[in-house]
Design an enzyme around this catalytic site. Structure first.
Site, mmCIF file in Angstrom:
data_model
loop_
_atom_site.group_PDB
_atom_site.id
_atom_site.type_symbol
_atom_site.label_atom_id
_atom_site.label_comp_id
_atom_site.label_asym_id
_atom_site.label_seq_id
_atom_site.Cartn_x
_atom_site.Cartn_y
_atom_site.Cartn_z
ATOM 1 N N HIS A 148 -45.068 25.568 29.457
ATOM 2 C CA HIS A 148 -45.881 24.257 28.830
ATOM 3 C C HIS A 148 -47.130 23.616 29.801
ATOM 4 O O HIS A 148 -47.877 23.104 29.268
ATOM 5 C CB HIS A 148 -45.052 23.253 28.168
HETATM 6 C C1 UD1 Z 1 -46.670 15.715 29.021
HETATM 7 C C2 UD1 Z 1 -46.557 15.319 30.435
HETATM 8 C C3 UD1 Z 1 -45.581 16.265 31.259
HETATM 9 C C4 UD1 Z 1 -44.477 16.630 30.777
HETATM 10 C C5 UD1 Z 1 -44.539 17.019 29.226
HETATM 11 C C6 UD1 Z 1 -43.174 17.266 28.846
HETATM 12 C C7 UD1 Z 1 -48.620 14.007 31.098
HETATM 13 C C8 UD1 Z 1 -49.805 14.176 31.787
HETATM 14 N N1 UD1 Z 1 -47.837 15.305 30.897
HETATM 15 O O1 UD1 Z 1 -47.321 17.034 29.104
HETATM 16 O O2 UD1 Z 1 -45.696 15.798 32.442
HETATM 17 O O3 UD1 Z 1 -43.779 17.579 31.596
HETATM 18 O O4 UD1 Z 1 -45.226 15.763 28.469
HETATM 19 O O5 UD1 Z 1 -43.309 17.852 27.394
HETATM 20 O O6 UD1 Z 1 -48.336 13.207 30.462
HETATM 21 N N2 UD1 Z 1 -48.483 17.642 21.029
HETATM 22 C C9 UD1 Z 1 -47.903 17.669 19.720
HETATM 23 N N3 UD1 Z 1 -46.626 17.062 19.162
HETATM 24 C C10 UD1 Z 1 -46.060 16.301 20.241
HETATM 25 C C11 UD1 Z 1 -46.568 16.225 21.522
HETATM 26 C C12 UD1 Z 1 -47.686 16.745 21.930
HETATM 27 O O7 UD1 Z 1 -48.735 18.284 18.706
HETATM 28 O O8 UD1 Z 1 -45.117 15.827 19.742
HETATM 29 C C13 UD1 Z 1 -49.709 18.018 21.342
HETATM 30 C C14 UD1 Z 1 -50.661 16.913 21.892
HETATM 31 O O9 UD1 Z 1 -51.450 16.499 20.719
HETATM 32 C C15 UD1 Z 1 -51.301 17.471 22.770
HETATM 33 C C16 UD1 Z 1 -50.636 18.890 23.507
HETATM 34 O O10 UD1 Z 1 -49.513 18.971 22.621
HETATM 35 O O11 UD1 Z 1 -52.411 18.533 22.172
HETATM 36 C C17 UD1 Z 1 -50.178 18.278 24.953
HETATM 37 O O12 UD1 Z 1 -49.611 16.995 24.733
HETATM 38 P P1 UD1 Z 1 -49.596 15.915 26.110
HETATM 39 O O13 UD1 Z 1 -48.754 14.616 25.564
HETATM 40 O O14 UD1 Z 1 -51.079 15.726 26.285
HETATM 41 O O15 UD1 Z 1 -49.223 16.678 27.179
HETATM 42 P P2 UD1 Z 1 -47.971 17.472 27.592
HETATM 43 O O16 UD1 Z 1 -48.472 18.671 27.698
HETATM 44 O O17 UD1 Z 1 -46.727 17.360 26.275
#
Ligand code: UD1
Length: 352
Positions: free
Chosen positions: A203
């Site tokens: 991820h």
């Molecule tokens: C975040 C953390 C990372 C951790 C990871 C665990 C930061 C910078 N990074 O990364 O350290 O390892 O969480 O999972 O904070 N999204 C959804 N549904 C959700 C959550 C996210 O659709 O429930 C989508 C978001 O809208 C975005 C993408 O997934 O487009 C990434 O989510 P984001 O929270 O930005 O960062 P992670 O990659 O999850």
């Protein structure tokens, strides 16, 4: 003593579980703010339910957007809320955007901040998490470190006087959940009884956001000599859809993200783990399953010391590494004895 915990992303819910329990046992007035960074049911609610975490006192509903937009929206909402709650301690967890937002909001209002999982370093400045953790450690009033190596990093940066070694709260929860899933056997989604398999997660932005790199990693997973189960994190799902990539291929099977006990169960019974997650590297180590990490470095250096975890930055050696035999000898207990959360409660009260 009143403590406000600020969490938002999946690994923070796991760390919150033993802390909330220890705070309740110690009679601490504990309030929980969920920023909303992770919002899918199986990335958030299922963790609160399965790990018995009290419902958040407040949910800010801030998820999605660029790092700056997300962090800024959290800051805007946290200021009035923290002012009203007026805690003795604001407790922030790990290295996500929710961590840095909680820290910045609190310190600017002269509220004292304790950082749980302080002192971890990847020394990779391409990672957003590295900036989040370094900046949080330097702003915090108390750095609660999980390991001796983390304490050394804090000392190297001039933060020794406000650092305390408490152990790793993920050990607390991981070992408890392991005992419970071993006592109550459950199936692993996508796996037949008795079938050999590898658990994989991918991820990190560095692995998901470059199309050819992602294709190469997925090809390597699909070519392993046995079934590979990949719970698909939303970042991977979003990127794969945008780039028109089908994740499943060859021996690689996809499933939805797992609840924490299901993940622990899947890792305990797997012949190996392939991941770029920090938490999962350590969980594999604690659960006695070999791990191969698709990154150039790891914050959890203790896992690589005696061969339980091996770095394979370009996924070029997965065929040889992913199912290698487990190393001989006792890996020791670098992540503590499973009582770190109790120590967190004690140290916060001592410094209140
Ligand atoms: C975040 C953390 C990372 C951790 C990871 C665990 C930061 C910078 N990074 O990364 O350290 O390892 O969480 O999972 O904070 N999204 C959804 N549904 C959700 C959550 C996210 O659709 O429930 C989508 C978001 O809208 C975005 C993408 O997934 O487009 C990434 O989510 P984001 O929270 O930005 O960062 P992670 O990659 O999850």
């Amino acid at each position: 003593m009143r403590v406000v915990s600020i969490v938002g992303a999946r690994p923070q819910f796991v760390k919150l579980a033993p802390v909330a329990k220890a705070f309740a046992d110690a009679g601490i007035d504990h309030q929980i703010i969920h920023t909303g960074q992770h919002y899918d049911v199986n990335m958030s609610d299922s963790f609160f339910q399965e790990l018995g975490i009290p419902d958040p006192d407040l949910h800010l509903g801030v998820g999605g957007g660029s790092h700056g937009v997300m962090t800024g929206r959290m800051l805007e909402q946290l200021d009035p809320v923290l002012e009203e709650m007026a805690p003795d301690w604001v407790l922030v967890y790990g290295d996500t955007n929710s961590t840095i937002a909680g820290t910045l909001s609190a310190v600017k209002m002269h509220l004292r901040v304790a950082h749980l999982e302080a002192g971890l370093r990847s020394f990779n400045r391409r990672m957003p998490e590295e900036h989040n953790r370094v900046l949080t450690d330097h702003a915090a009033d108390l750095c609660l470190a999980p390991t001796r190596v983390a304490m050394e990093h804090l000392a190297d940066e001039g933060l020794a006087a406000r650092s305390v070694l408490v152990g790793d709260v993920m050990t607390d929860v991981c070992l408890q959940v392991r005992d419970s899933v071993l006592a109550n056997p459950r199936p692993v989604p996508g796996v037949e009884a008795g079938e050999d398999y590898v658990m994989a997660t991918i991820h990190r932005a560095d692995n998901t956001d470059d199309q050819s790199r992602l294709e190469h990693i997925l090809d390597a997973l699909g070519s392993l000599d046995r079934k590979v189960i990949l719970p698909v994190h939303p970042r991977l799902r979003v990127r794969a859809e945008a780039d028109g990539i089908t994740i499943a291929r060859g021996n690689l099977t996809t499933i939805d993200p797992l609840a924490y006990p299901d993940m622990v169960n899947a890792v305990v019974h797997a012949s190996g783990v392939v991941t770029d997650s920090g938490g999962l590297q350590k969980e594999a180590f604690l659960l006695g399953t070999i791990c191969t990490t698709v990154r150039t470095e790891t914050e959890w250096v203790e896992t690589v010391d005696n061969g339980w975890n091996v770095l394979d930055p370009d996924a070029g050696r997965l065929a040889e590494l992913a199912t290698r035999p487990a190393p001989a000898g006792d890996p020791g207990h670098p992540y503590g004895d499973g009582h770190a959360a109790r120590e967190v409660a004690r140290v916060l009260a001592e410094h209140a």
